[in-house]
Design a protein around this motif. Sequence first.
Motif, PDB file in Angstrom:
ATOM      1  N   GLY A 127       0.729  -1.261  -0.116  1.00  0.00           N
ATOM      2  CA  GLY A 127       0.068  -0.395   0.348  1.00  0.00           C
ATOM      3  C   GLY A 127       1.195   1.448  -0.068  1.00  0.00           C
ATOM      4  O   GLY A 127       2.293   1.121  -0.164  1.00  0.00           O
ATOM      5  N   GLN A 128       0.652   2.219   0.334  1.00  0.00           N
ATOM      6  CA  GLN A 128       0.775   3.864   0.310  1.00  0.00           C
ATOM      7  C   GLN A 128       1.037   4.153   1.601  1.00  0.00           C
ATOM      8  O   GLN A 128       0.312   4.321   2.166  1.00  0.00           O
ATOM      9  N   PHE A 129       2.332   3.940   2.484  1.00  0.00           N
ATOM     10  CA  PHE A 129       2.540   3.656   3.788  1.00  0.00           C
ATOM     11  C   PHE A 129       3.670   4.937   3.468  1.00  0.00           C
ATOM     12  O   PHE A 129       3.077   6.111   4.832  1.00  0.00           O
ATOM     13  N   HIS A 130       4.340   4.860   3.060  1.00  0.00           N
ATOM     14  CA  HIS A 130       5.482   5.802   3.005  1.00  0.00           C
ATOM     15  C   HIS A 130       5.819   6.478   4.861  1.00  0.00           C
ATOM     16  O   HIS A 130       6.517   5.389   5.274  1.00  0.00           O
ATOM     17  N   ASP A 131       5.601   7.645   5.808  1.00  0.00           N
ATOM     18  CA  ASP A 131       6.205   7.537   6.932  1.00  0.00           C
ATOM     19  C   ASP A 131       6.080   7.038   8.134  1.00  0.00           C
ATOM     20  O   ASP A 131       5.611   7.260   8.550  1.00  0.00           O
ATOM     21  N   THR A 132       4.261   6.751   7.910  1.00  0.00           N
ATOM     22  CA  THR A 132       3.466   5.619   8.277  1.00  0.00           C
ATOM     23  C   THR A 132       4.203   5.568   9.769  1.00  0.00           C
ATOM     24  O   THR A 132       5.172   4.531   9.119  1.00  0.00           O
ATOM     25  N   ALA A 133       4.004   5.256  10.904  1.00  0.00           N
ATOM     26  CA  ALA A 133       4.708   4.858  12.231  1.00  0.00           C
ATOM     27  C   ALA A 133       4.800   3.205  11.581  1.00  0.00           C
ATOM     28  O   ALA A 133       3.494   2.766  11.415  1.00  0.00           O
ATOM     29  N   PRO A 134       5.239   2.965  12.314  1.00  0.00           N
ATOM     30  CA  PRO A 134       5.386   1.404  12.146  1.00  0.00           C
ATOM     31  C   PRO A 134       3.988   0.316  12.631  1.00  0.00           C
ATOM     32  O   PRO A 134       2.974  -0.180  11.634  1.00  0.00           O
ATOM     33  N   ASP A 135       3.738   1.091  13.728  1.00  0.00           N
ATOM     34  CA  ASP A 135       2.838   0.842  14.357  1.00  0.00           C
ATOM     35  C   ASP A 135       0.705   0.900  13.942  1.00  0.00           C
ATOM     36  O   ASP A 135      -0.045   1.069  14.338  1.00  0.00           O
ATOM     37  N   ARG A 136       1.177   2.079  12.911  1.00  0.00           N
ATOM     38  CA  ARG A 136      -0.411   2.542  12.425  1.00  0.00           C
ATOM     39  C   ARG A 136      -0.638   2.010  11.076  1.00  0.00           C
ATOM     40  O   ARG A 136       0.799   1.916  10.518  1.00  0.00           O
ATOM     41  N   TRP A 137      -1.925   1.791  10.595  1.00  0.00           N
ATOM     42  CA  TRP A 137      -2.078   1.881   9.141  1.00  0.00           C
ATOM     43  C   TRP A 137      -3.025   2.545   8.730  1.00  0.00           C
ATOM     44  O   TRP A 137      -4.212   2.907   9.345  1.00  0.00           O
ATOM     45  N   PRO A 138      -2.680   3.149   7.432  1.00  0.00           N
ATOM     46  CA  PRO A 138      -3.341   4.777   6.528  1.00  0.00           C
ATOM     47  C   PRO A 138      -4.589   3.747   5.688  1.00  0.00           C
ATOM     48  O   PRO A 138      -5.123   4.876   5.589  1.00  0.00           O
TER      49      PRO A 138
END
Length: 577
Positions: free
Chosen positions: A408-419
């Motif tokens: 998916g498009q995660f980019h700088d999303t924190a490891p414990d978060r899901w966009p």
Amino acid sequence: MKLLHKILPALLVGSALSGCTNLDEELFDTVGTDNYYHTALDVKRVVYRPFEHAYWSVTNYHTAQELTADQLITPQRDSWWDDSGVWRMLQYHTYDAYAPYLTHIGGMWVSGYQGVGECNFVIHELERLDPADFGLSQTDFNNFIAQARALRAWFYIRLFDAFRNIPIWTDFGESLPGDIYQAPPAQTFQFIESELKACLTLIQQKQALGTQAGIQGQWTTAGVAALLVRLYLNAEAWGMGDRYDDCAYYAQKILKGDYGPYQVADRWDAIFDWNNDTCDEMIFGFPSAGGYTYWGYQQETHWFTVPHNSNLYFGDIKCKAGTHNSQYACSPSYDTNGNLYNFELGMTVQKFRKYPSDYRLKMYKNLGNSKREGMFVYGYLEYEDGGTTKRLQATGQNYTIYIRDAVGQFHDTAPDRWPGGNSDLSSGDHNSGWHFAKYPFYPDGDPGQLESDWAEIRLPEVIYSLAECKLRRGHTDEAAILLNSVRRRNYPSEDWSTVLYAPEGKASLDMNEMLDEWGREFLAEGRRRTDLIRFGKFSSGRWWDKTPDSDDHYKLFPLTVSAVLNTNSNMIQNPGY
């Protein structure tokens, strides 16, 4: 001695001119081979040339085998890896005969028949030469011819698996691929079978444990018998009838040592390591070395299984094989909301997590002195730069890579978060999909760098093939014990009572688990499409971003217009295209 990469490829358009004193000019528009052979080394160069080509040809077959199947993917990564949709077309099984992007499918045909032609040439040349002229014996020549015949059969098995309706070309001097016809599949199958059986009586046998390095890159009786195992294991899926008993017969003979001594290595990565030419698990391997040939590192089969610039993490910064690239990743287990998928197929990493103490699940790390641990590459990739710890950045993007078991498009999303958001081959980024390093990426200065030979046939393939034959005949316990003989090296001994298959442990074995276990042991070894077809899952199966096919004609690849149909008007297209 690693024979193949220590012999330069024969350039047959040249001729040796040593000792020539007549300088009168005489021009020719072609140069024949009569003037080429002067020494035994000249003969051996010609014999070795098809083997070098065979190693080079692995890439086309590997890509088409893996990316049409359920375990590996090439998602678009921001603006990278779209390539006019070629990788989607392979995954979705929407390839046809006319699309110009089918370089790997057409390449399988072209490289396959180039290899057949080179083997034919070797046989043609040796049959007209006198071995005594080069200080060789007829026994030497018989072995050289048998080597070429065995390698030709290896090419034909691959062509048959991919296209089925193929020409049989054996006479280099009188027939050419442009003017011959396709043989009925049964005839081709019988030809391959008869060639391999003939080679069994002509070719050398490994004599003792610890001697593999001296015969690496050459066919032995065990290697030829293993090709018969491959042939018979897939015979029913190829429309040739049930030949599982024949498969089991040759597999058992290999395991009994009738074709020489082999044994399973005591750790999972020994067969892929820098000194794997000394590993007695190896039955046939293509030699590699940093100073000579290392196709497995130069092409998509191995070097493109980790993010671009991963050389910073591995320490192979100045390695002449390049800076890596992110073509291959594992098919994801999670969606972009962090929910576990429930597909029967794919979910590559999750199939490993079924047995969580698996040594292969560790994060890949170089330990120094030509040693490593772990197989998968995930999370942050950290490295030292001038005394500062840094994390790998996405090339051309302004974010730090954190590799997830999701697309998916995660980019700088924190490891414990899901966009949230889309998860398909068109929506990935540089964080998408666990990567893997089955062969080691040792750092600059390490003597093991680029040294791993390509393990084409290894003993566990024979063991797993026999286990599958046993399972298909209802002998589940016998199949389980065979599989456990390999699997126990993947887990701590204190977990064997849980992870081994019954009756030696508590794990349950059935046909679905057998397919999963093929996938774990042989991840990214260029066989997954064939296994799915044999288990009846290739066209009807469902995995991440892949719905079942409307019919099963995609089990065969098309004969591409540019590579096949335009070069021989006698060729008839495969059904459904």
